[in-house]
Design an enzyme around this catalytic site. Structure first.
Site, PDB file in Angstrom:
ATOM      1  N   HIS A 177       0.219   5.173   0.893  1.00 59.08           N
ATOM      2  CA  HIS A 177       0.260   6.888   1.270  1.00 59.08           C
ATOM      3  C   HIS A 177       0.025   7.374   0.616  1.00 59.08           C
ATOM      4  CE1 HIS A 177       0.289   4.493   5.521  1.00 59.08           C
ATOM      5  NE2 HIS A 177       1.414   3.080   5.065  1.00 59.08           N
ATOM      6  N   HIS A 233       0.707  -1.158  -0.138  1.00 55.74           N
ATOM      7  CA  HIS A 233       0.217  -0.323   0.278  1.00 55.74           C
ATOM      8  C   HIS A 233       1.086   1.235   0.184  1.00 55.74           C
ATOM      9  CE1 HIS A 233       0.699  -0.968   3.891  1.00 55.74           C
ATOM     10  NE2 HIS A 233      -0.015   0.488   4.585  1.00 55.74           N
TER      11      HIS A 233
END
Length: 142
Positions: free
Chosen positions: A107, A105
């Protein structure tokens, strides 16, 4: 460096399967964008690949390319949605790199001149605030 096996019980895998709720702001065939429930700034979102991968070390190149294309798109969108001055883009790999959830992932955090990132306290944001910010981002997408 050998990468540990992918654990399909991580929180993002569960979100992708619809087993856990999230505030979705964007989705395409390869990526999903959700609000970070422990945001370090207003409008903090996460871009995740739909295909399983632990982090930068094992993600397939086409999935990485799709994630980064979505990161770029969403960075532009959050600038518009929040009238931000810039963004911080972060990706953590493995515990020594600061990774806590072991599904790749990235940010994307809108940034404002003179405003520091909030500390990562582990406290969840107010659900209504996240819902309102998600709506603001979705409106900027249209």
């Amino acid at each position: 460096m050998p990468t540990p096996a992918y654990d399909d019980q991580n929180v993002f895998a569960k979100i992708l399967r619809g087993e856990l709720p999230s505030h979705k702001v964007y989705e395409d065939d390869k990526t999903l964008v959700i609000m970070d429930i422990m945001p370090r700034g207003d409008g903090h979102i996460l871009v995740i690949p739909k295909n399983p991968s632990r982090n930068i070390f094992d993600i397939a190149e086409d999935d990485l390319n799709a994630v980064m294309a979505t990161v770029q798109k969403m960075a532009r969108i959050v600038i518009t949605a929040f009238a931000a001055d810039g963004t911080t883009i972060q990706q953590f790999s493995e515990p020594a790199g600061g990774q806590v959830v072991f599904h790749t992932h990235v940010h994307v955090i809108p940034r404002f001149e003179g405003v520091s990132l909030r500390p990562h306290t582990g406290d969840m944001a107010d659900n209504d605030v996240l819902a309102a910010q998600a709506e603001k981002i979705r409106e900027a997408l249209s």
